[in-house]
Design a protein around this motif. Structure first.
Motif, PDB file in Angstrom:
ATOM      1  N   GLY A  54       7.465 104.466 119.126  1.00 11.58           N
ATOM      2  CA  GLY A  54       8.462 103.550 118.601  1.00 11.58           C
ATOM      3  C   GLY A  54       7.812 102.324 118.000  1.00 11.58           C
ATOM      4  N   ASN A  55       8.553 101.658 117.123  1.00 13.46           N
ATOM      5  CA  ASN A  55       8.080 100.445 116.460  1.00 13.46           C
ATOM      6  C   ASN A  55       8.412  99.220 117.294  1.00 13.46           C
ATOM      7  OD1 ASN A  55       7.047 101.541 113.967  1.00 13.46           O
ATOM      8  ND2 ASN A  55       9.168 102.060 113.498  1.00 13.46           N
ATOM      9  N   VAL A  67      15.869  95.964 122.981  1.00 16.14           N
ATOM     10  CA  VAL A  67      15.542  97.379 122.810  1.00 16.14           C
ATOM     11  C   VAL A  67      16.766  98.048 122.188  1.00 16.14           C
ATOM     12  CG1 VAL A  67      16.291  98.045 125.152  1.00 16.14           C
ATOM     13  CG2 VAL A  67      14.629  99.467 123.931  1.00 16.14           C
ATOM     14  N   ARG A  68      16.521  98.993 121.279  1.00 17.54           N
ATOM     15  CA  ARG A  68      17.633  99.737 120.692  1.00 17.54           C
ATOM     16  C   ARG A  68      18.294 100.568 121.779  1.00 17.54           C
ATOM     17  NH1 ARG A  68      17.614 103.851 117.569  1.00 17.54           N
ATOM     18  NH2 ARG A  68      15.415 104.328 117.880  1.00 17.54           N
ATOM     19  N   SER A  70      20.252 103.157 121.674  1.00 18.61           N
ATOM     20  CA  SER A  70      20.144 104.620 121.538  1.00 18.61           C
ATOM     21  C   SER A  70      18.788 105.119 122.030  1.00 18.61           C
ATOM     22  CB  SER A  70      20.399 105.048 120.094  1.00 18.61           C
ATOM     23  OG  SER A  70      19.472 104.454 119.229  1.00 18.61           O
ATOM     24  N   LEU A  71      17.734 104.336 121.825  1.00 19.54           N
ATOM     25  CA  LEU A  71      16.411 104.712 122.335  1.00 19.54           C
ATOM     26  C   LEU A  71      16.413 104.705 123.860  1.00 19.54           C
ATOM     27  CD1 LEU A  71      13.297 105.231 121.780  1.00 19.54           C
ATOM     28  CD2 LEU A  71      13.065 102.794 122.150  1.00 19.54           C
ATOM     29  N   CYS A 124      21.368  97.605 117.107  1.00 20.83           N
ATOM     30  CA  CYS A 124      20.403  97.586 116.011  1.00 20.83           C
ATOM     31  C   CYS A 124      19.658  96.263 116.056  1.00 20.83           C
ATOM     32  CB  CYS A 124      21.137  97.748 114.683  1.00 20.83           C
ATOM     33  SG  CYS A 124      20.054  97.698 113.257  1.00 20.83           S
ATOM     34  N   GLU A 128      15.755  98.635 108.479  1.00 21.29           N
ATOM     35  CA  GLU A 128      14.711  99.648 108.548  1.00 21.29           C
ATOM     36  C   GLU A 128      13.407  99.108 107.961  1.00 21.29           C
ATOM     37  OE1 GLU A 128      15.160 103.444 109.068  1.00 21.29           O
ATOM     38  OE2 GLU A 128      16.755 102.666 110.345  1.00 21.29           O
ATOM     39  N   SER A 154      13.270 102.531 112.028  1.00 22.05           N
ATOM     40  CA  SER A 154      13.917 101.578 112.937  1.00 22.05           C
ATOM     41  C   SER A 154      12.920 100.741 113.714  1.00 22.05           C
ATOM     42  CB  SER A 154      14.778 102.320 113.964  1.00 22.05           C
ATOM     43  OG  SER A 154      15.786 103.046 113.331  1.00 22.05           O
ATOM     44  N   ASP A 156      12.383  99.536 117.247  1.00 27.32           N
ATOM     45  CA  ASP A 156      12.891 100.023 118.524  1.00 27.32           C
ATOM     46  C   ASP A 156      12.848  98.971 119.621  1.00 27.32           C
ATOM     47  OD1 ASP A 156      13.312 102.822 117.698  1.00 27.32           O
ATOM     48  OD2 ASP A 156      11.144 102.741 117.364  1.00 27.32           O
ATOM     49  N   LEU A 157      11.916  98.036 119.518  1.00 24.52           N
ATOM     50  CA  LEU A 157      11.735  97.024 120.556  1.00 24.52           C
ATOM     51  C   LEU A 157      11.285  95.728 119.905  1.00 24.52           C
ATOM     52  CD1 LEU A 157      11.642  96.634 123.716  1.00 24.52           C
ATOM     53  CD2 LEU A 157       9.233  97.240 123.566  1.00 24.52           C
TER      54      LEU A 157
END
Length: 198
Positions: A54-55, A67-68, A70-71, A124, A128, A154, A156-157
């Motif tokens: 993750g990014n 943190v996203r 959904s992740l 979110c 992106e 995305s 992610d964190l």
């Protein structure tokens, strides 16, 4: 007066634009920038059983890690339900959010040591991330391209500065308007990529 002609309308004079002759520009840059490069590094996120790449975005102005959601759900992270207020520092707008706070384990791709951070779930984090040509950037910094881990897509964190300042630090190299920093999570590149001269 506009261009030597008196306005014939009845309204306040502030509704007229300022005359161009009264404007002077000082220190105008001669180079435009085609792309801002955010400080992002690709990391391993999750726990022993469930993890994925993750990014991670380093945010030196944030006082909350995010943190996203959904992740977090995909990784089956356990979270504690919380109600938090997120304030937009630019506009001062507040938003109350019912969410969870998670313990998130992150690991640099080239090491086995995990770090644990607390992060609030949010749908979110930001737009992106665009693909960045790491080969040419690595050459500018004399860093081997294999040492740069940066994803696209995305975020992610988002990692806050106040509790995790040590993760933001490291050896720093400058090349033009870009900076490379070797954080404990890996090399992170940020700044601006020059575009065409103006």
């Amino acid at each position: 007066m506009m261009n030597g002609t008196q306005c014939k309308l009845f309204h306040h004079q502030l509704l007229h634009p300022t005359s161009a002759s009264n404007i002077s520009l000082v220190g105008v840059a001669s180079v435009s920038y085609k792309e801002a490069v955010l400080p992002v590094v690709l990391v391993d996120i999750g726990n022993h059983d469930n993890h994925q790449l993750g990014n991670l975005l380093f945010d030196s102005g944030a006082q909350i890690s995010l943190v996203r959601m959904s992740l977090a759900e995909n990784l089956k992270l356990n979270g504690k339900e919380v109600v938090t207020t997120i304030t937009n520092k630019v506009g001062g707008e507040e938003e109350e959010l019912r969410t969870k706070i998670y313990q998130v384990r992150i690991r640099p791709l080239n090491k086995s040591q995990f770090h644990t951070v607390l992060a609030v779930g949010i749908p979110c984090i930001c737009e992106e991330l665009a693909v960045v040509n790491l080969t040419s950037i690595a050459q500018n910094f004399k860093i081997h391209p294999v040492s740069l881990y940066r994803g696209s897509g995305s975020v992610d964190l988002l990692l806050r500065i106040d509790l995790y300042a040590k993760m933001h630090c490291g050896q720093t190299i400058e090349a033009g308007n870009l900076v490379a920093r070797q954080s404990p999570l890996g090399w992170v590149i940020f700044g601006a990529i020059p575009g065409e001269p103006m």
